[in-house]
Motif scaffolding. Sequence first.
Motif, short mmCIF file in Angstrom:
data_model
loop_
_atom_site.label_atom_id
_atom_site.label_comp_id
_atom_site.label_asym_id
_atom_site.label_seq_id
_atom_site.Cartn_x
_atom_site.Cartn_y
_atom_site.Cartn_z
N PHE A 105 0.84 -1.20 0.00
CA PHE A 105 0.00 0.00 0.00
C PHE A 105 0.87 1.24 0.00
O PHE A 105 2.02 1.21 0.43
N TYR A 106 0.28 2.35 -0.45
CA TYR A 106 1.01 3.62 -0.43
C TYR A 106 0.82 4.37 0.88
O TYR A 106 1.27 5.50 1.01
N GLY A 107 0.08 3.78 1.81
CA GLY A 107 -0.09 4.42 3.11
C GLY A 107 -1.55 4.74 3.38
O GLY A 107 -2.40 4.64 2.50
N ALA A 139 -3.91 2.30 -2.76
CA ALA A 139 -3.20 1.22 -3.47
C ALA A 139 -3.31 1.40 -4.97
O ALA A 139 -4.17 2.12 -5.47
N SER A 140 -2.42 0.70 -5.68
CA SER A 140 -2.63 0.44 -7.10
C SER A 140 -3.18 -0.98 -7.13
O SER A 140 -2.51 -1.91 -6.63
N GLN A 143 -0.89 -3.50 -8.73
CA GLN A 143 0.21 -3.96 -7.87
C GLN A 143 -0.29 -4.90 -6.78
O GLN A 143 0.32 -5.94 -6.51
N LYS A 243 3.52 11.20 -12.51
CA LYS A 243 4.68 11.47 -11.66
C LYS A 243 4.58 12.97 -11.39
O LYS A 243 4.41 13.75 -12.33
N MET A 276 -0.14 8.72 -4.49
CA MET A 276 0.53 7.41 -4.48
C MET A 276 1.95 7.66 -4.02
O MET A 276 2.86 7.86 -4.83
N GLY A 277 2.13 7.74 -2.71
CA GLY A 277 3.44 8.03 -2.15
C GLY A 277 3.81 9.48 -2.36
O GLY A 277 2.96 10.35 -2.58
N GLU A 278 5.11 9.74 -2.33
CA GLU A 278 5.62 11.12 -2.37
C GLU A 278 5.62 11.69 -3.77
O GLU A 278 5.57 12.90 -3.97
N THR A 282 -2.70 9.70 -8.72
CA THR A 282 -3.59 9.13 -9.73
C THR A 282 -4.89 9.92 -9.73
O THR A 282 -5.35 10.38 -8.68
#
Length: 558
Positions: A105-107, A139-140, A143, A243, A276-278, A282
Amino acid sequence: MRPADYLPPFDPRDHIGAPTDPEDERIEVGVLIVGAGPAGLACAIRLGQLLEGAPEVRERLGEVPVAVLEKGKQPGSHLLSGAVVNPRALRRLFKGRKRIDELPFYGPVEHESVYFLTPRRALRIPTPPTMKNEGNVVASLSQLGRWLAEQAEESGAMILPETAAVKLLAADGRVRGVRTGDKGRGREGQELGNFEPGADLVARVTVLAEGTQGHLTGVALNRFGLAGENPQVWALGVKEVWKVARPLNRVIHTMGWPLRAAAKYREFGGSFIYPMGEDMVTLGMVVGLDYRDVELSVHDLLQELKTHPLVRRLLEGGERIAWGAKTIPEGGFLSLPKRLHAPGLLICGDGAGLVNVPALKGIHYAIESGSLAAEAAFAALQRGQTPSTPGALAVYDDALRQSFVWKDLQEVRNMRQAFGRGFWLGGALAGAMTATKGHFPPGNTRTERDVDQELIRTDRAQSYPAPDGTLTFDRLSSVFASGNKTRDDQPNHIVIRRDVPPELARMWERMCPAQVYEAGGDGVAVTPSNCVQCGAITAKGGRLTPPEGGSGPEYTLT
Ligand SMILES: Cc1cc2nc3c(=O)[nH]c(=O)nc-3n(C[C@H](O)[C@H](O)[C@H](O)COP(=O)(O)OP(=O)(O)OC[C@H]3O[C@@H](n4cnc5c(N)ncnc54)[C@H](O)[C@@H]3O)c2cc1C
Ligand code: SF4
């Protein structure tokens, strides 16, 4: 004019039949699961856990006790979601084995905002209770699916990627398994040099976990009289992964612009923007496929959304790295099948329609239903039991009705249908439903099929932004970003009528996020190799059938 007036000939009976391979050439497995999404993989993992403690049952299931078929190149290739995940069902599945922080997970969701958009402004509104995400994780799904597939393999399941189930095998009133699709056919169906015929896979129990627009699920609902009173309806979701230069610290949902509020358009939906993280974000647009305007394009609405100052700011200095599209079953509780089992058969996840639309959540219902399907199959495989006798798998329906899945969906049962009355009235009704946990308004609202909506035409497309290749993109570059690798000379897997009026051809052209249709002088031309298998055409007057296994998008981040 309605798309329903031009449905192509499609007979579900052509996709069901007795096994045809000689008995000694059939591939026998214990439990056969179709679809390596969260539902199918949870089912495989739970079965592995149960069989671990029951070696005698495992022994009786033969060399391959559990097999999972997946049409994508690998597990995850065809998985696309938001995704903010409620970890409840995963916690139950991995109880005593894995902690949630060991999953990819991305957190956790730390902050969230909901906005009502106008073309230039963003008005922050209180988060409706159904949309609260406290305790959920980002999440993705692609993934997460790959990770779940590894767990399933570790627990003893055999995963067969690049394998599409194209025919339901049934004989003597019970499901026997599936037939997989041929590979290596040319455009006219002729056998090419690398031709490989499909095979009959037979099993004691077959679990359909095909997700949205399940091809064999539709066939099974028809054959065994399982369909409920209300038809299913769908939404189309189109999303991108970026990104970004600056991290996003919250989950954002928007409603309002670029959709129109008046009831005559029937434009229900909104956008999601998740961190999705730092360094990744998305974002996607989800729009109900009961819309009426032939010029509506969810792909282009997403491009338009990105030009809003709120969204543009988040993406500034960033770069699009992935794109994809998929439908979501939106009928909810009212569109559920009457039963989710038949002799030798169980149906779970999106194929059954287990999605909470106001919450935009289906992953934890897919996982829970997959786990419950495994438990029901396991119980029916005990010595002295026969899963193919009528009612032997009914414990699955009972367990699902007792679970949080049923309760959650029942509480929001009329919500999607209310929005057919326009944004403002729908919003007011939805508020009343939430406050009373579904008790008001009483009764059930009827659902109308997406294909039954009369088409109208406005000049909506004029305001879609021109693609600039930086912030906004055309469809072909989007298809490229999906990693689509469908062979150009494969047989056509899209079933539509070609001799349709220009309005319908135009609607398909705009609707398809992957530029498969082109309206022409006397009908519509089709480029099936662009298709990312989103399923929208099945909701709007045609039929997506599974193409050759291994074709379609290759999602890795969606
Ligand atoms: C844009 C979007 C955003 C969403 N956001 C969220 C969110 O934030 N949170 C949330 O909880 N839910 C969300 N959902 C819903 C969620 O993704 C689904 O409810 C969930 O993925 C359903 O899981 P499933 O296993 O039933 O089906 P799927 O995830 O669709 O998996 C089905 C699998 O079966 C395979 N398959 C299908 N047919 C065959 C066949 N005949 N032969 C072989 N293989 C086959 C497919 O390739 C696929 O891999 C979202 C959905 C979309 C589209
Ligand atoms: S052809 Fe149909 S299923 Fe394929 S991407 Fe287009 S709308 Fe989706």
